[in-house]
Scaffold this motif. Structure first.
Motif, PDB file in Angstrom:
ATOM      1  N   LEU A 129       0.824  -1.211   0.000  1.00 20.99           N
ATOM      2  CA  LEU A 129       0.000   0.000   0.000  1.00 20.99           C
ATOM      3  C   LEU A 129       0.853   1.253   0.000  1.00 20.99           C
ATOM      4  N   GLY A 130       1.936   1.261   0.790  1.00 23.65           N
ATOM      5  CA  GLY A 130       2.818   2.418   0.785  1.00 23.65           C
ATOM      6  C   GLY A 130       3.386   2.706  -0.594  1.00 23.65           C
ATOM      7  N   THR A 131       3.716   1.641  -1.337  1.00 26.26           N
ATOM      8  CA  THR A 131       4.256   1.812  -2.687  1.00 26.26           C
ATOM      9  C   THR A 131       3.202   2.364  -3.638  1.00 26.26           C
ATOM     10  N   VAL A 132       1.986   1.850  -3.543  1.00 20.96           N
ATOM     11  CA  VAL A 132       0.905   2.333  -4.415  1.00 20.96           C
ATOM     12  C   VAL A 132       0.606   3.805  -4.131  1.00 20.96           C
ATOM     13  N   LEU A 133       0.553   4.171  -2.855  1.00 22.42           N
ATOM     14  CA  LEU A 133       0.294   5.573  -2.510  1.00 22.42           C
ATOM     15  C   LEU A 133       1.421   6.489  -2.967  1.00 22.42           C
ATOM     16  N   ALA A 134       2.667   6.035  -2.837  1.00 26.63           N
ATOM     17  CA  ALA A 134       3.799   6.862  -3.260  1.00 26.63           C
ATOM     18  C   ALA A 134       3.752   7.146  -4.753  1.00 26.63           C
ATOM     19  N   ALA A 135       3.326   6.171  -5.544  1.00 27.90           N
ATOM     20  CA  ALA A 135       3.270   6.346  -6.994  1.00 27.90           C
ATOM     21  C   ALA A 135       2.213   7.373  -7.406  1.00 27.90           C
ATOM     22  N   HIS A 136       1.214   7.579  -6.556  1.00 26.20           N
ATOM     23  CA  HIS A 136       0.134   8.539  -6.842  1.00 26.20           C
ATOM     24  C   HIS A 136       0.137   9.677  -5.824  1.00 26.20           C
ATOM     25  N   SER A 137       1.274   9.964  -5.215  1.00 30.57           N
ATOM     26  CA  SER A 137       1.331  10.781  -4.003  1.00 30.57           C
ATOM     27  C   SER A 137       0.591  12.107  -4.111  1.00 30.57           C
ATOM     28  N   GLU A 138       0.915  12.896  -5.092  1.00 26.73           N
ATOM     29  CA  GLU A 138       0.312  14.234  -5.174  1.00 26.73           C
ATOM     30  C   GLU A 138      -1.184  14.161  -5.389  1.00 26.73           C
ATOM     31  N   ARG A 139      -1.626  13.233  -6.236  1.00 24.07           N
ATOM     32  CA  ARG A 139      -3.065  13.096  -6.475  1.00 24.07           C
ATOM     33  C   ARG A 139      -3.798  12.649  -5.210  1.00 24.07           C
ATOM     34  N   VAL A 140      -3.201  11.737  -4.453  1.00 22.17           N
ATOM     35  CA  VAL A 140      -3.857  11.242  -3.243  1.00 22.17           C
ATOM     36  C   VAL A 140      -4.100  12.383  -2.256  1.00 22.17           C
ATOM     37  N   VAL A 141      -3.142  13.293  -2.144  1.00 19.29           N
ATOM     38  CA  VAL A 141      -3.278  14.415  -1.215  1.00 19.29           C
ATOM     39  C   VAL A 141      -4.406  15.345  -1.632  1.00 19.29           C
ATOM     40  N   HIS A 142      -4.614  15.499  -2.934  1.00 20.00           N
ATOM     41  CA  HIS A 142      -5.577  16.480  -3.419  1.00 20.00           C
ATOM     42  C   HIS A 142      -6.922  15.882  -3.860  1.00 20.00           C
ATOM     43  N   GLU A 143      -7.026  14.581  -3.981  1.00 21.05           N
ATOM     44  CA  GLU A 143      -8.283  13.935  -4.370  1.00 21.05           C
ATOM     45  C   GLU A 143      -8.756  13.058  -3.214  1.00 21.05           C
ATOM     46  N   PRO A 144      -9.736  13.525  -2.451  1.00 21.43           N
ATOM     47  CA  PRO A 144     -10.095  12.862  -1.194  1.00 21.43           C
ATOM     48  C   PRO A 144     -10.459  11.380  -1.319  1.00 21.43           C
ATOM     49  N   GLY A 145     -11.090  10.983  -2.414  1.00 24.80           N
ATOM     50  CA  GLY A 145     -11.534   9.599  -2.520  1.00 24.80           C
ATOM     51  C   GLY A 145     -10.519   8.626  -3.077  1.00 24.80           C
ATOM     52  N   LEU A 146      -9.380   9.137  -3.549  1.00 24.62           N
ATOM     53  CA  LEU A 146      -8.445   8.255  -4.254  1.00 24.62           C
ATOM     54  C   LEU A 146      -7.752   7.270  -3.320  1.00 24.62           C
ATOM     55  N   ALA A 147      -7.462   7.674  -2.099  1.00 25.24           N
ATOM     56  CA  ALA A 147      -6.740   6.782  -1.186  1.00 25.24           C
ATOM     57  C   ALA A 147      -7.503   5.487  -0.961  1.00 25.24           C
ATOM     58  N   ALA A 148      -8.825   5.554  -0.848  1.00 24.99           N
ATOM     59  CA  ALA A 148      -9.613   4.341  -0.618  1.00 24.99           C
ATOM     60  C   ALA A 148      -9.541   3.402  -1.815  1.00 24.99           C
ATOM     61  N   GLU A 149      -9.632   3.958  -3.010  1.00 24.93           N
ATOM     62  CA  GLU A 149      -9.552   3.130  -4.206  1.00 24.93           C
ATOM     63  C   GLU A 149      -8.184   2.462  -4.321  1.00 24.93           C
ATOM     64  N   LEU A 150      -7.124   3.205  -4.007  1.00 30.01           N
ATOM     65  CA  LEU A 150      -5.782   2.630  -4.085  1.00 30.01           C
ATOM     66  C   LEU A 150      -5.555   1.606  -2.970  1.00 30.01           C
ATOM     67  N   ALA A 151      -6.191   1.804  -1.828  1.00 26.61           N
ATOM     68  CA  ALA A 151      -6.104   0.795  -0.777  1.00 26.61           C
ATOM     69  C   ALA A 151      -6.743  -0.506  -1.242  1.00 26.61           C
ATOM     70  N   ALA A 152      -7.839  -0.406  -1.979  1.00 25.71           N
ATOM     71  CA  ALA A 152      -8.455  -1.604  -2.544  1.00 25.71           C
ATOM     72  C   ALA A 152      -7.528  -2.250  -3.573  1.00 25.71           C
ATOM     73  N   VAL A 153      -6.835  -1.445  -4.372  1.00 21.27           N
ATOM     74  CA  VAL A 153      -5.849  -1.961  -5.329  1.00 21.27           C
ATOM     75  C   VAL A 153      -4.792  -2.787  -4.602  1.00 21.27           C
ATOM     76  N   ALA A 154      -4.244  -2.236  -3.521  1.00 20.09           N
ATOM     77  CA  ALA A 154      -3.217  -2.954  -2.763  1.00 20.09           C
ATOM     78  C   ALA A 154      -3.761  -4.255  -2.191  1.00 20.09           C
TER      79      ALA A 154
END
Length: 587
Positions: A521-546
């Protein structure tokens, strides 16, 4: 992607179609019968001289329909009529007087047999008596008929039902489940013949196709589950297949009920929920829960290009492990490296650092800018006033500094802008009062209960396990963070909805598995870091990806057998490569 809609949304989509005279029941029943016939043919397949198999004949198969009142029972009876016309021997077992008249007539006209457990289906002069109970001898006889069937259709209650099955239906499901489960425990599963006597007076033998335990098909949803929330308040007949109409229902995706739903089949009856359902303010309604499929994961996985370098690919900062639990640090950093991080930075005590470098020499044991943090695996929680001091080796201070940066308060020893953060294990006890959605909490049920109790909720681990979606939502509301609740099915809740992934084998319930998930999950979030900070719903979707990659890696590490956490981390590169290869081939 699978989207599951609430019962209210499904009803709202049905209303205009029913008012216009759309034949929804006929569509549903025909689709149900088609899926059942296909499954029957495959289960009755025959071997070919070249070693392959050919679908068998449906004619001569035996089907038992468990039928309640209302439209769901009507769907089941009409489907039984279609099957009977194809040569299937059909017996409908009615649990009450008020069977759907049209469906009952169609089944009888097609040659199906009917057995009524309470009253007469043709006598509507008295109301159903839901608190009637089934005579034990009758229950045994029906269970014996079920055990001898090739296929069983569970059409006892519809999606509008609430609470546990009661009365005759509850008694029947409890007895049938006991008989079939006893047979499975005796080694009499769907791949072997059924012989022996698993219950008093019940003889379980092979169905006429010789395929063992009857194939159980739930109609729209397994009877007795919480259709909107996935709870299991009472007896439920475990399905091998659920055929659901118009759209998936939340209970089919959410634990614990998802484990009773078997394989899914969503059949289109013309509802088009996304187009038809609107909330009161006129906006399009959202699904209650979503589930990613492999193609969705591949589409969201960042692939480096020719101009990328280690810093642009994503740098993961890790604070994990102590002298007592150094393995957690090894597992997190190994998973992050294997998942494709451009760089992994590790911060921890010297002895833990040495263990990490011995396992993963690529890891950089120095502070510096990161694109995501993974905090807390293998670190004890902050001790309470009556507890012994924690031997954390300075990790609590390191976690506090990183959390301050990740949640918006820059610390002196952390450079750079706010970044996403994975908060696990001991780091959960260091959470600030409020977090941004770019902070992803990854508790198991016990940890979530502890977190919620610290914020005033009276909740136990058993409560969380019984209603995972409810309590994950509560944790999201209480903290503001995205919440990934680990379990046999992973539930993720963020500001734009919920996800539920059930991709992992049960063997993944092993020490260190959560540490591997945190690294992925840390790797997936790092690859999308800036978007995750500015798009509130993206972290949940990427957590599902992980969660998907984690589950697929566990299966790949040792298909059908036990796995160790480090082996799961080792299988991640091949899983990612397969997903991306399928994407390039037009997944």
């Amino acid at each position: 992607m699978i989207e599951a809609w609430s019962v209210a949304d499904v009803r709202a989509a049905e209303e205009p179609l029913l008012a216009a005279g759309a034949p929804l029941m006929e569509r549903a029943a025909f689709a149900l019968a088609t899926v059942v016939a296909r499954d029957l043919a495959r289960r009755r397949s025959v071997a070919l001289p070249d070693g392959g198999r050919r679908d068998g004949r449906v004619t001569g198969a035996r089907a038992v329909l468990l039928v309640g009142s209302g439209n769901n029972g009507g769907d089941t009876l009409h489907a039984g009529a279609y099957l009977a016309r194809r040569g299937v021997e059909v017996l409908a077992v009615l649990t009450g007087e008020h069977a759907h008249p049209g469906g009952l007539a169609a089944l009888r006209d097609a040659g199906g047999r009917v057995e009524v457990l309470v009253g007469s289906p043709d006598d509507a002069s008295r109301a159903d008596r839901p608190h009637d109970h089934l005579d034990a001898h009758v229950a045994d006889r029906v269970a014996s008929q079920v055990a001898r069937a090739d296929v069983v259709l569970d059409g006892l209650v519809g999606i509008g039902s609430r609470g546990p099955l009661r009365g005759v239906a509850g008694d029947l499901v409890a007895r049938v489940s006991a008989v079939l489960d006893d047979g499975a425990r005796a080694g009499l599963d769907g791949r072997a013949g059924l012989d022996g006597r698993p219950g008093p007076g019940i003889e379980l033998r092979a169905g006429s196709g010789g395929r063992g335990r009857p194939w159980v098909v739930a109609v729209d949803a397994p009877s007795g589950i919480g259709v909107d929330d996935g709870t299991v308040p009472g007896p439920v007949l475990r399905a091998d297949r659920t055929v659901t109409f118009g759209a998936a229902k939340p209970g089919l995706l959410l634990p614990p009920a998802t484990h009773l739903a078997g394989r899914g089949a969503v059949v289109d009856i013309g509802l088009r929920l996304a187009d038809r359902v609107r909330s009161e303010d006129g906006d399009a309604a959202r699904p209650v829960v979503r589930r990613l499929e492999p193609a969705d994961v591949a589409a969201r996985w960042v692939v480096p290009g020719p101009t990328d370098h280690k810093y642009t690919r994503g740098v993961v900062g890790v604070v994990a492990g102590t002298s007592t639990y150094p393995g957690a640090a090894v597992l997190v950093t190994s998973a992050a490296v294997r998942a494709g991080a451009g760089m992994v930075r590790f911060r921890g005590p010297d002895d833990v650092t040495r263990a990490v470098l011995a396992a993963r020499p690529e890891v950089v044991p120095a502070a510096g800018r990161v694109q995501s943090w993974v905090l807390g695996p293998g670190v004890p929680p902050v001790p309470g006033p009556d507890d012994e001091p924690a031997g954390d080796g300075g990790q609590h201070d390191r976690i506090g500094s990183a959390l301050a940066a990740a949640t918006g308060e820059l610390a002196a020893d952390v450079a750079g802008p706010r970044v996403p953060v994975v908060v696990d294990a001991g780091a959960l006890s260091l959470l600030p009062e409020r977090c941004p959605p770019s902070a992803v909490l990854t508790p198991h049920a016990g940890e979530l209960a502890t977190l919620l109790r610290s914020r005033g909720d009276d909740v136990t681990r058993a409560d969380v396990e019984a209603e995972p979606l409810r309590w994950a939502r509560r944790a999201h509301a209480a903290t503001g963070a995205t919440v990934l609740l680990k379990g046999s099915a992973t539930v993720v809740v963020g500001p734009e909805g919920a996800w539920s992934q059930s991709d992992a084998p049960a063997w993944l319930a092993t020490a260190g598995a959560g540490d591997v998930l945190a690294g992925i999950l840390g790797t997936v979030l790092a690859a999308h870091s800036e978007r995750v900070v500015h798009e509130p719903g993206l972290a949940a979707e990427l957590a599902a990806v992980a969660a998907v990659v984690h589950g697929l890696a566990a299966e790949r590490a040792n298909p059908g057998g036990p796995v160790a956490a480090l082996d799961v981390a080792g299988a991640v590169p091949a899983v990612v490569a397969e997903l991306l290869a399928a994407r390039s081939e037009g997944f």
